[in-house]
Design a protein around this motif. Structure first.
Motif, mmCIF file in Angstrom:
data_model
loop_
_atom_site.group_PDB
_atom_site.id
_atom_site.type_symbol
_atom_site.label_atom_id
_atom_site.label_comp_id
_atom_site.label_asym_id
_atom_site.label_seq_id
_atom_site.Cartn_x
_atom_site.Cartn_y
_atom_site.Cartn_z
ATOM 1 N N UNK A 39 -19.898 -3.980 67.148
ATOM 2 C CA UNK A 39 -18.671 -4.568 66.611
ATOM 3 C C UNK A 39 -18.152 -3.793 65.408
ATOM 4 N N UNK A 40 -18.502 -2.504 65.344
ATOM 5 C CA UNK A 40 -17.937 -1.668 64.297
ATOM 6 C C UNK A 40 -16.503 -1.305 64.659
ATOM 7 N N UNK A 41 -16.183 -1.511 65.873
ATOM 8 C CA UNK A 41 -14.893 -1.104 66.421
ATOM 9 C C UNK A 41 -14.600 -2.044 67.579
ATOM 10 N N UNK A 42 -13.320 -2.413 67.717
ATOM 11 C CA UNK A 42 -12.998 -3.229 68.894
ATOM 12 C C UNK A 42 -12.355 -2.335 69.949
ATOM 13 N N UNK A 43 -12.380 -2.795 71.165
ATOM 14 C CA UNK A 43 -11.725 -2.056 72.239
ATOM 15 C C UNK A 43 -10.230 -1.949 71.948
ATOM 16 N N UNK A 44 -9.688 -3.018 71.364
ATOM 17 C CA UNK A 44 -8.266 -3.024 71.028
ATOM 18 C C UNK A 44 -7.932 -1.892 70.049
ATOM 19 N N UNK A 45 -8.769 -1.766 69.019
ATOM 20 C CA UNK A 45 -8.563 -0.694 68.022
ATOM 21 C C UNK A 45 -8.701 0.678 68.670
ATOM 22 N N UNK A 46 -9.743 0.810 69.452
ATOM 23 C CA UNK A 46 -10.028 2.096 70.091
ATOM 24 C C UNK A 46 -8.881 2.490 71.034
ATOM 25 N N UNK A 47 -8.431 1.538 71.812
ATOM 26 C CA UNK A 47 -7.355 1.805 72.761
ATOM 27 C C UNK A 47 -6.078 2.184 72.011
ATOM 28 N N UNK A 48 -5.800 1.468 70.925
ATOM 29 C CA UNK A 48 -4.610 1.784 70.118
ATOM 30 C C UNK A 48 -4.675 3.194 69.561
ATOM 31 N N UNK A 49 -5.876 3.572 69.090
ATOM 32 C CA UNK A 49 -6.043 4.919 68.542
ATOM 33 C C UNK A 49 -5.637 5.971 69.565
ATOM 34 N N UNK A 50 -6.144 5.787 70.761
ATOM 35 C CA UNK A 50 -5.840 6.788 71.789
ATOM 36 C C UNK A 50 -4.377 6.711 72.230
ATOM 37 N N UNK A 51 -3.845 5.497 72.320
ATOM 38 C CA UNK A 51 -2.431 5.367 72.703
ATOM 39 C C UNK A 51 -1.530 6.044 71.674
ATOM 40 N N UNK A 52 -1.880 5.875 70.421
ATOM 41 C CA UNK A 52 -1.085 6.502 69.356
ATOM 42 C C UNK A 52 -1.186 8.019 69.448
ATOM 43 N N UNK A 53 -2.354 8.477 69.771
ATOM 44 C CA UNK A 53 -2.557 9.921 69.850
ATOM 45 C C UNK A 53 -1.808 10.515 71.046
ATOM 46 N N UNK A 54 -1.777 9.758 72.127
ATOM 47 C CA UNK A 54 -1.021 10.216 73.311
ATOM 48 C C UNK A 54 0.466 10.297 72.982
ATOM 49 N N UNK A 55 0.951 9.255 72.285
ATOM 50 C CA UNK A 55 2.386 9.196 71.973
ATOM 51 C C UNK A 55 2.754 10.157 70.854
ATOM 52 N N UNK A 56 1.798 10.464 69.998
ATOM 53 C CA UNK A 56 2.067 11.339 68.857
ATOM 54 C C UNK A 56 1.823 12.794 69.200
ATOM 55 N N UNK A 57 0.747 13.359 68.657
ATOM 56 C CA UNK A 57 0.504 14.792 68.857
ATOM 57 C C UNK A 57 0.314 15.173 70.322
ATOM 58 N N UNK A 58 -0.112 14.221 71.125
ATOM 59 C CA UNK A 58 -0.394 14.552 72.521
ATOM 60 C C UNK A 58 0.845 14.652 73.395
ATOM 61 N N UNK A 59 1.953 14.110 72.933
ATOM 62 C CA UNK A 59 3.142 13.998 73.789
ATOM 63 C C UNK A 59 3.604 15.355 74.315
ATOM 64 N N UNK A 60 3.444 16.381 73.488
ATOM 65 C CA UNK A 60 3.941 17.705 73.875
ATOM 66 C C UNK A 60 3.205 18.272 75.091
ATOM 67 N N UNK A 61 2.015 17.748 75.361
ATOM 68 C CA UNK A 61 1.237 18.275 76.490
ATOM 69 C C UNK A 61 1.758 17.778 77.836
ATOM 70 N N UNK A 62 2.481 16.663 77.809
ATOM 71 C CA UNK A 62 2.981 16.052 79.043
ATOM 72 C C UNK A 62 1.815 15.728 79.986
ATOM 73 N N UNK A 63 0.713 15.271 79.403
ATOM 74 C CA UNK A 63 -0.498 15.023 80.185
ATOM 75 C C UNK A 63 -0.432 13.711 80.959
#
Lengths: 471, 504, 93
Positions: free
Chosen positions: B16-40
């Motif tokens: 419980x150091x991290x929730x799935x919700x937090x973890x999922x948000x982290x990755x979603x933010x990364x996809x929408x942010x720096x990751x967006x240029x990759x069109x992955x």
């Protein structure tokens, strides 16, 4: 100039719809008459990503057929894709069997109207899936597609070109129809499309050994259409050749309203089906053990029964043929004979069988014909008929009176196994005479009414040239 | 956090150091942010993902978590998922929402994993560069001017760029291994039949196989434990007891015979790729493995045989896209045949159409024997080569690709050059063997990873019999342990590309 | 073997893919390039070799004859390009 006489050569391809609960490659139901598309699952609709899984019940029915016609049931067969585009074919290919069908060879014995027997060789029988149906109702210029039938299992039975007349082709089709119902792999309902024939028809000068160019007439779903379509097609082909023309290899459709065949597709649209082994289905293996199991579960086949009736019960061949026209008829007859045997434990079995045969093939068949009723739905059951015959044989009533009693039973005047006795008592029909003196006479006068000339397709089906399969 | 392994993530969630919700948000933010240029990604749907994450958090709280519960996983858009668009990278299915789940999706859902999104790919998995997607080309995280490989380029790029902890892909002729190689991550194509194809949109049925992408062999094992398994809806699914793919991860390499086929080191192999693969094999030897020279004499025929068989099957598999029941339908047409022809001309891209035409031709009357039948016979010869080689070795090692990642647009106009890129990968599909690609270095200072492949292990062949199927993962995973030790190189390079302060 | 333009058009018709006259020559060139690669298999002696149609040498598993699929036509027809009735529709030929 000597006039050329023509010989007709016919081979049939018959689509036998197998009576499984589920479809051949999916778990959707096969019941007829459901609301459109209510029995089309993801696999039947060919949604992206779906895969076929073969229904054991369909394979088992193909094996039953193979064994019943004395064919080779192959230990290893392959499915193939037949590729073509049509709205009723969701995948853009039909899963069928091409160069490695499950059933190879075999033969069907048919009895013609004049009582002669012939053998029609089978080429093969293979498993495949049915297509859906285009519903030609107009929705703003659109056709509706009902995919309930898509994926229904079919056994396509292909005969050799062994038939020489429309009558022979019909006799073969009737024999095949009776057999698939006999071995319980198809409900035989032609109105619902459970049994459909394509006829390959050609003509050649009598005595020639090469086959003429053939035309294929598609989708004949009644014996009458089959007969008329072939007769029309033969006439058409002879007329063309005699006028110096040539027959084109083509597919034709029979139009029952106009009683003629017409071309379905022209040559330049000739299909290239690009058959190749179905990669989604591995080779189908049928083990010897499975063959043995299925073989053991087969009922006595019509040909064997027919021979046994002649051999053991001393029935005339024609009676034996009539009584084995369908499994229901044979079962009814055997139940009547068994009922008589029970009523007269010490009686002569052959005489009992003869009496039972006379009544089933005579008075009962006539009544069923007149009422257009299947034997399974006969208002007079086998046991009550046996009791009636027993009353003739023990001298209680005469053969003539028995007909009156039978009519009363048919009309439902009394019910139950002892209906005959009740009617005899109620109407006071018991004859007061020396039973022993009249016994011989009764046997002679037992009714043996020949089938009436048919007025309906159902009646014709029952009259039928009798056929059966080789064991 | 973005560099954490799947087991580290599972531990953090469990503690419980991290929730799935937090973890999922982290990755979603990364996809929408720096990751967006990759069109992955083709589709990201935070609402759906976060709802799943919440459910997983409840499951974790209830003490019902498994190794993947709460962990976001990206799925190649070839796996249909109910509620999500399932496009397969094609205009034909651009608006298709599947009314059912693929078996692989069902298994991840049942494990409590979160669907992070649907990744970009070559249209209908046909391609080696992820440029043929209707949704635009995917870019290589190490060099945005280069391709990530294909067809599962979106999944490979997502894992490489830490846009997802792990991803799924499909491999018909190298579509997992080749992008794994060009993007510097691990990718496994399992033995044919191990992962169900139900709901994985078909390209070439006798070759297609789903598999995982991750950054380590250990993570691949965790994913395989979820993905693999018998499925009665796939007639080619192998019916055998479940196995633990992580079981032999720590097993030493001593005694492992590594076959090295001379045919994989000939002309056409870039020297820097060859030397890195040689170095990796030497590393295996230092760890106790034995090098064995083997031969695959028909290796050169694998590309032409593959490019007969795969298009043939594809031409038939893609006939269902006809504009009738679902998917794209041309706006203007004149009659049924015209509706088909226009729908398919407009709905499919150029590479898919080329392959359909080639496949139609090789199956057509008069050409079947010369092409299709002949290719299937050559396929048998190729499979025999492997069987003979595996009499002398346990695994075969070699390069995954002849070169490192090539430039965007470099091969698009030349299909033959594109096809030749598959030279080291297609044979494993033809033979149904498992094959793994793990990173083994970079090309000259530029962040261009390249890999080596291990097509098929003898053990994988054996795994066809239901007896001992455990050796395959042992070999594959333990061998790759050595190469994952090089991961830090990849990680730092990845950080360079993505720039500023990416840490969790 | 090299495809002529009419052959290209025949194959395109068979595959139900419209190829415009403007595209035809380009398609022809690309297909012939690909076929050039595939022709490498011509020279291989495969006498006596059994074709390998499936990746694994196993036989088919069969399903019990049971109805397992419910009626989901509403969901399935929601994805159809046009479905105004219970039927999937398509313009008549």
């Amino acid at each position: 100039m000597k006039k050329v006489t023509w010989e007709t050569v016919i081979g049939l391809e018959t689509h036998v719809q197998l009576s499984t609960r589920a479809k051949i490659f999916s778990g959707a139901a096969t019941a007829f008459g459901a609301p459109p598309n209510s029995q089309a699952c993801a696999v039947d609709l060919a949604l992206p990503g779906v895969l076929p899984v073969l229904n054991r019940g369909a394979v088992e029915r193909a094996i039953r057929f193979g064994l019943a016609v004395g064919a080779q049931v192959r230990s290893r067969s392959l499915f193939a894709r037949k590729n073509y585009f049509y709205p009723d074919l969701p995948k853009g290919y039909q899963i069928s069997q091409f160069d490695a069908p499950i059933v190879l060879g075999g033969a069907l014995r048919i009895v013609l109207a004049d009582g002669t027997e012939r053998t029609v060789r089978l080429t093969r029988a293979h498993l495949e899936e049915d297509a859906g149906k285009s519903l030609h109702e107009d929705f703003h210029g659109m056709s509706g597609i009902d995919l309930n039938r898509a994926g229904t299992p079919l056994l396509e039975v292909v005969s050799e070109p062994d038939m020489r007349s429309a009558a022979e082709a019909v006799a073969y089709a009737r024999a095949l129809h009776a057999l698939v119902r006999w071995i319980d792999i198809c409900d035989g309902n032609m109105q619902e499309g459970s049994f459909r024939c394509d006829a390959n028809v050609s003509v050649r000068p009598r005595g020639a050994s090469d086959l003429g160019t053939r035309c294929e007439i598609k989708n004949l779903n009644s014996f009458r259409f089959l007969e008329r379509a072939i007769e029309h097609e033969v006439g058409r082909q002879i007329a063309i050749i005699e006028e110096g023309g040539r027959i084109e290899l083509e597919t034709r459709l029979y139009d029952p309203d106009r009683d003629e065949t017409r071309s379905m597709r022209s040559k330049e649209e000739a299909h290239d089906y690009r058959y190749f082994p179905e990669p989604d289905l591995l080779p189908l293996e049928v083990s010897a053990a499975w063959l043995g199991e299925v073989g053991a579960s087969l009922p006595e086949l019509p040909a064997a029964k027919r021979e046994r009736y002649v051999r053991e019960l001393a029935l005339p061949a024609q009676d034996a043929a009539t009584l084995t026209a369908s499994r229901e008829t044979a079962e009814y007859f055997e139940a009547v004979a068994a009922g008589l045997a029970a009523a007269e434990p010490t009686g002569d079995r052959a005489a009992q069988a003869k009496a039972a045969a006379n009544w089933v093939a005579g008075e009962l068949a006539g009544a069923l014909n007149r009422a257009d009723v299947e034997i399974g739905a006969s208002p007079v059951c086998a046991r009550s008929l046996a009791r009636l015959i027993a009353r003739i044989r023990d001298g209680t009533i005469s053969g003539k009176i028995a007909k009156e009693v039978f009519d009363a039973m048919w009309a439902g005047e009394a019910a139950g196994d002892a209906a005959a006795d009740a009617i005899i008592e109620r109407r006071g029909l018991r004859q007061i005479t020396d039973a022993g003196a009249l016994e011989g006479v009764i046997d002679e006068s037992s009714p043996r009414i020949p089938p009436r000339s048919p007025s309906t397709a159902a009646a014709r089906r029952r009259r039928s040239t009798i056929s059966s399969a080789r064991q | 956090m973005f560099d954490a392994s799947l087991s580290e993530l599972a531990d953090a969630l469990a503690a419980r150091r991290l929730s799935s919700l937090e973890l999922t948000r982290l990755f979603l933010d990364r996809i929408a942010g720096p990751g967006a240029a990759l069109n992955a990604f083709i589709t990201v749907d935070p609402e759906l993902s976060l709802a799943q994450a919440r459910a997983s958090d409840r499951r974790i709280a209830a003490g019902e978590a498994g190794p993947l519960t709460g962990i976001p996983v990206a799925h190649k858009d070839i796996f249909v998922a109910e509620g999500w668009p399932s496009t397969c990278g094609s205009r034909m299915l651009a608006n298709f929402a599947s009314p059912y789940d693929a078996h692989v999706i069902e298994r991840f859902n049942a494990a409590g994993a979160v669907i992070l999104g649907k990744t970009n790919m070559d249209e209908f998995a046909m391609g080696s560069s992820s440029e043929s997607s209707w949704f635009g080309a995917v870019r290589n995280p190490w060099d945005a001017e280069r391709v990530p490989g294909g067809s599962s380029g979106g999944s490979a790029a997502a894992v490489a760029a830490r846009l997802a902890p792990a991803a799924t892909g499909s491999d018909t002729g190298g579509s997992i291994r080749q992008p794994a190689a060009l993007s510097g991550v691990c990718g496994l194509k399992p033995t044919y039949g191990v992962v169900s194809r139900y709901g994985m949109i078909a390209f070439a049925s006798s070759l297609d196989q789903g598999g995982p992408f991750a950054r380590s062999a250990a993570d691949l094992a965790v994913l395989m434990n979820v993905m693999a398994g018998f499925d009665p809806r796939d007639s080619t699914s192998l019916e055998r007891p479940a196995e633990d793919y992580a079981r032999d991860l720590a097993r030493p390499l001593k005694g492992l015979r590594v076959g090295v086929p001379a045919e994989y080191f000939g002309a056409g192999l870039a020297p820097e790729v060859g030397s890195a693969v040689e170095a990796a094999i030497a590393a295996l030897e230092r760890l106790g493995a034995t090098r064995v020279d083997v031969h695959l004499p028909n290796a050169g025929l694998s590309v032409p045989a593959y490019y007969v068989i795969a298009p043939a099957e594809a031409s038939s598999n893609l006939s269902r896209y006809d504009g009738v029941r679902y998917g794209y339908r041309a706006a203007q047409y004149d009659g049924l045949v015209d509706m088909y022809c226009r729908t398919r001309a407009e709905g499919f891209g150029p590479e898919v159409k080329r392959r359909i035409l080639v496949g139609t031709y090789v199956l057509s009357h008069g050409y079947y024997d010369a092409y299709y039948l002949k290719a299937q016979k050559i396929r048998r010869l190729i499979a025999r080569d492997f069987a003979e080689a595996f009499a002398r070795c346990d695994v075969i090692a070699g390069p995954t690709t002849p070169t490192a990642a090539f430039r965007l647009g470099e091969k698009v106009e030349d299909p033959v050059q594109m096809y030749l890129n598959d030279i080291y990968t297609v044979a494993a599909n033809l033979a149904g063997l498992p094959a793994l690609s793990v990173p083994c270095g970079f090309v000259r200072g530029r962040a261009m990873p390249f890999p080596r492949t291990r097509p098929g292990a003898k053990v994988a062949c054996r795994s066809g019999s239901s007896s001992s199927a455990t050796t395959s993962p042992r070999r594959g995973c333990s061998a790759s342990r050595t190469s994952t030790s090089r991961r830090p190189t990849g990680t730092s390079a990845c950080r360079r590309f993505l720039g500023e302060g990416l840490r969790a | 073997m090299s495809l002529t333009l009419p052959e290209v058009m025949r194959i395109a018709a068979l595959a139900r893919i419209a190829v415009t006259p403007a595209e035809a020559a380009g398609v022809q060139a690309q297909l012939n390039g690909i076929l050039g690669l595939l022709e490498q298999i011509d020279a291989v002696d495969t006498a006596g070799v059994e074709p390998m149609y499936h990746a694994r040498d196993v036989t088919l598993r069969l399903r019990a004859d049971e109805v397992t699929e419910p009626d989901r036509r509403t969901a399935f027809q929601a994805v159809a390009p046009r479905s105004r009735t219970a039927c999937i529709s398509c313009r008549r030929s």
